[in-house]
Scaffold this motif. Sequence first.
Motif, PDB file in Angstrom:
ATOM      1  N   ARG A   1       0.833  -1.213   0.000  1.00 33.61           N
ATOM      2  CA  ARG A   1       0.000   0.000   0.000  1.00 33.61           C
ATOM      3  C   ARG A   1       0.860   1.253   0.000  1.00 33.61           C
ATOM      4  O   ARG A   1       0.571   2.233  -0.683  1.00 33.61           O
ATOM      5  N   VAL A   2       1.923   1.236   0.789  1.00 28.50           N
ATOM      6  CA  VAL A   2       2.829   2.392   0.855  1.00 28.50           C
ATOM      7  C   VAL A   2       3.512   2.588  -0.490  1.00 28.50           C
ATOM      8  O   VAL A   2       3.597   3.714  -0.998  1.00 28.50           O
ATOM      9  N   GLU A   3       3.982   1.507  -1.097  1.00 25.86           N
ATOM     10  CA  GLU A   3       4.626   1.595  -2.419  1.00 25.86           C
ATOM     11  C   GLU A   3       3.673   2.205  -3.448  1.00 25.86           C
ATOM     12  O   GLU A   3       4.069   3.065  -4.240  1.00 25.86           O
ATOM     13  N   MET A   4       2.415   1.761  -3.441  1.00 27.17           N
ATOM     14  CA  MET A   4       1.429   2.268  -4.394  1.00 27.17           C
ATOM     15  C   MET A   4       1.184   3.767  -4.174  1.00 27.17           C
ATOM     16  O   MET A   4       1.160   4.554  -5.126  1.00 27.17           O
ATOM     17  N   ALA A   5       1.024   4.173  -2.921  1.00 29.14           N
ATOM     18  CA  ALA A   5       0.766   5.579  -2.622  1.00 29.14           C
ATOM     19  C   ALA A   5       1.946   6.451  -3.026  1.00 29.14           C
ATOM     20  O   ALA A   5       1.781   7.532  -3.610  1.00 29.14           O
ATOM     21  N   VAL A   6       3.147   5.987  -2.749  1.00 31.46           N
ATOM     22  CA  VAL A   6       4.352   6.739  -3.108  1.00 31.46           C
ATOM     23  C   VAL A   6       4.496   6.824  -4.623  1.00 31.46           C
ATOM     24  O   VAL A   6       4.819   7.885  -5.174  1.00 31.46           O
ATOM     25  N   ALA A   7       4.225   5.714  -5.316  1.00 33.03           N
ATOM     26  CA  ALA A   7       4.308   5.717  -6.784  1.00 33.03           C
ATOM     27  C   ALA A   7       3.325   6.714  -7.387  1.00 33.03           C
ATOM     28  O   ALA A   7       3.616   7.347  -8.405  1.00 33.03           O
ATOM     29  N   ASP A   8       2.168   6.885  -6.760  1.00 34.16           N
ATOM     30  CA  ASP A   8       1.177   7.857  -7.238  1.00 34.16           C
ATOM     31  C   ASP A   8       1.634   9.294  -7.039  1.00 34.16           C
ATOM     32  O   ASP A   8       1.418  10.156  -7.889  1.00 34.16           O
ATOM     33  N   VAL A   9       2.225   9.571  -5.900  1.00 27.51           N
ATOM     34  CA  VAL A   9       2.461  10.968  -5.516  1.00 27.51           C
ATOM     35  C   VAL A   9       3.787  11.530  -6.022  1.00 27.51           C
ATOM     36  O   VAL A   9       3.885  12.728  -6.285  1.00 27.51           O
ATOM     37  N   VAL A  10       4.809  10.706  -6.190  1.00 23.60           N
ATOM     38  CA  VAL A  10       6.131  11.232  -6.574  1.00 23.60           C
ATOM     39  C   VAL A  10       6.108  11.963  -7.919  1.00 23.60           C
ATOM     40  O   VAL A  10       6.624  13.084  -8.020  1.00 23.60           O
ATOM     41  N   PRO A  11       5.523  11.401  -8.985  1.00 21.58           N
ATOM     42  CA  PRO A  11       5.540  12.131 -10.257  1.00 21.58           C
ATOM     43  C   PRO A  11       4.828  13.485 -10.175  1.00 21.58           C
ATOM     44  O   PRO A  11       5.274  14.462 -10.780  1.00 21.58           O
ATOM     45  N   VAL A  12       3.742  13.549  -9.421  1.00 22.07           N
ATOM     46  CA  VAL A  12       3.015  14.816  -9.271  1.00 22.07           C
ATOM     47  C   VAL A  12       3.862  15.813  -8.486  1.00 22.07           C
ATOM     48  O   VAL A  12       3.979  16.982  -8.855  1.00 22.07           O
ATOM     49  N   ALA A  13       4.460  15.358  -7.383  1.00 25.52           N
ATOM     50  CA  ALA A  13       5.300  16.244  -6.572  1.00 25.52           C
ATOM     51  C   ALA A  13       6.477  16.770  -7.387  1.00 25.52           C
ATOM     52  O   ALA A  13       6.815  17.959  -7.323  1.00 25.52           O
ATOM     53  N   ARG A  14       7.100  15.888  -8.191  1.00 28.06           N
ATOM     54  CA  ARG A  14       8.227  16.310  -9.042  1.00 28.06           C
ATOM     55  C   ARG A  14       7.767  17.341 -10.067  1.00 28.06           C
ATOM     56  O   ARG A  14       8.415  18.362 -10.273  1.00 28.06           O
ATOM     57  N   ALA A  15       6.654  17.068 -10.742  1.00 28.84           N
ATOM     58  CA  ALA A  15       6.166  17.976 -11.782  1.00 28.84           C
ATOM     59  C   ALA A  15       5.831  19.343 -11.201  1.00 28.84           C
ATOM     60  O   ALA A  15       6.213  20.381 -11.764  1.00 28.84           O
ATOM     61  N   LEU A  16       5.147  19.367 -10.072  1.00 28.39           N
ATOM     62  CA  LEU A  16       4.780  20.650  -9.463  1.00 28.39           C
ATOM     63  C   LEU A  16       6.005  21.389  -8.924  1.00 28.39           C
ATOM     64  O   LEU A  16       6.077  22.613  -9.003  1.00 28.39           O
ATOM     65  N   ALA A  17       6.982  20.653  -8.398  1.00 23.31           N
ATOM     66  CA  ALA A  17       8.219  21.288  -7.933  1.00 23.31           C
ATOM     67  C   ALA A  17       8.964  21.927  -9.104  1.00 23.31           C
ATOM     68  O   ALA A  17       9.492  23.036  -8.991  1.00 23.31           O
ATOM     69  N   ASN A  18       8.987  21.238 -10.245  1.00 24.97           N
ATOM     70  CA  ASN A  18       9.637  21.798 -11.436  1.00 24.97           C
ATOM     71  C   ASN A  18       8.929  23.058 -11.922  1.00 24.97           C
ATOM     72  O   ASN A  18       9.575  24.045 -12.304  1.00 24.97           O
ATOM     73  N   ILE A  19       7.604  23.035 -11.900  1.00 25.22           N
ATOM     74  CA  ILE A  19       6.839  24.220 -12.311  1.00 25.22           C
ATOM     75  C   ILE A  19       7.149  25.388 -11.375  1.00 25.22           C
ATOM     76  O   ILE A  19       7.394  26.517 -11.835  1.00 25.22           O
ATOM     77  N   ARG A  20       7.153  25.124 -10.066  1.00 24.06           N
ATOM     78  CA  ARG A  20       7.455  26.204  -9.104  1.00 24.06           C
ATOM     79  C   ARG A  20       8.852  26.760  -9.308  1.00 24.06           C
ATOM     80  O   ARG A  20       9.077  27.960  -9.239  1.00 24.06           O
ATOM     81  N   SER A  21       9.839  25.871  -9.558  1.00 17.63           N
ATOM     82  CA  SER A  21      11.213  26.353  -9.718  1.00 17.63           C
ATOM     83  C   SER A  21      11.378  27.171 -11.000  1.00 17.63           C
ATOM     84  O   SER A  21      12.126  28.140 -11.034  1.00 17.63           O
ATOM     85  N   HIS A  22      10.653  26.815 -12.052  1.00 18.94           N
ATOM     86  CA  HIS A  22      10.723  27.582 -13.301  1.00 18.94           C
ATOM     87  C   HIS A  22       9.981  28.906 -13.203  1.00 18.94           C
ATOM     88  O   HIS A  22      10.298  29.855 -13.925  1.00 18.94           O
ATOM     89  N   ASN A  23       8.969  28.953 -12.333  1.00 23.53           N
ATOM     90  CA  ASN A  23       8.190  30.190 -12.173  1.00 23.53           C
ATOM     91  C   ASN A  23       8.703  31.073 -11.049  1.00 23.53           C
ATOM     92  O   ASN A  23       8.139  32.124 -10.795  1.00 23.53           O
ATOM     93  N   ALA A  24       9.769  30.627 -10.364  1.00 18.38           N
ATOM     94  CA  ALA A  24      10.295  31.419  -9.246  1.00 18.38           C
ATOM     95  C   ALA A  24      10.824  32.753  -9.752  1.00 18.38           C
ATOM     96  O   ALA A  24      11.481  32.847 -10.784  1.00 18.38           O
ATOM     97  N   VAL A  25      10.523  33.779  -8.998  1.00 18.03           N
ATOM     98  CA  VAL A  25      10.983  35.123  -9.347  1.00 18.03           C
ATOM     99  C   VAL A  25      12.346  35.332  -8.718  1.00 18.03           C
ATOM    100  O   VAL A  25      12.507  35.172  -7.510  1.00 18.03           O
ATOM    101  N   PRO A  26      13.375  35.692  -9.514  1.00 17.34           N
ATOM    102  CA  PRO A  26      14.707  35.919  -8.938  1.00 17.34           C
ATOM    103  C   PRO A  26      14.664  37.070  -7.949  1.00 17.34           C
ATOM    104  O   PRO A  26      13.979  38.056  -8.138  1.00 17.34           O
ATOM    105  N   VAL A  27      15.425  36.901  -6.861  1.00 23.03           N
ATOM    106  CA  VAL A  27      15.465  37.954  -5.827  1.00 23.03           C
ATOM    107  C   VAL A  27      16.554  38.955  -6.155  1.00 23.03           C
ATOM    108  O   VAL A  27      17.606  38.629  -6.591  1.00 23.03           O
TER     109      VAL A  27
END
Length: 195
Positions: free
Chosen positions: A169-195
């Motif tokens: 069950r843990v493996e299945m839940a992790v397999a579901d969430v990792v690609p989404v977390a990676r994709a959203l993290a990439n979007i946030r890093s590309h949209n980050a405003v330089p300080v």
Amino acid sequence: MTSALSAEPLRVVAVVGSVRAPSKTTALVELVLQTLAARTATETRLIELHTLGPAFTGAAEREQAGADVEDALRAVEGADLVIAATPVFRGSYTGLFKHFFDLVDQYGLAAKPVLLAATGGSDRHALVIEHAMRPLFGFLQAWTAPAGIYLSSGDFDGTTILNPEVYERVEMAVADVVPVARALANIRSHNAVPV
């Protein structure tokens, strides 16, 4: 093309609403964190709410919270993935768990992946994820992983997880969430405003 392991580590923050240690819920979260680390690079932080003390429990508003509590809240708001875990208490999450997420900024979890997990005395409480936790994070506009993880006392010996199906069950839940977390993290890093 870079592999998931060579990518920037996912910032994973786990919040455990147990009221004491040792905790079955913490044991479950530690298994989830280990499973995540085996699948992708992570930086992890485990926040056990019972350790935050009076600076947390006595804060009616965020401005009243101590520095350690503010640090924990900022960690959750800045995470790429949140694991939200609680024991079931009287049919729902613990008061500590609800109080913590009451202090999180209203939009601090918007579009953020959250993996829900809970433990309870019996299988009768398994729907706590659907009927209590998912609505709370829906209000906070988080993206909750489709598969939550619920364990009952029969899955444990003390805080040791015995049921082999739990690992699947843990493996299945992790397999579901990792690609989404990676994709959203990439979007946030590309949209980050330089300080």
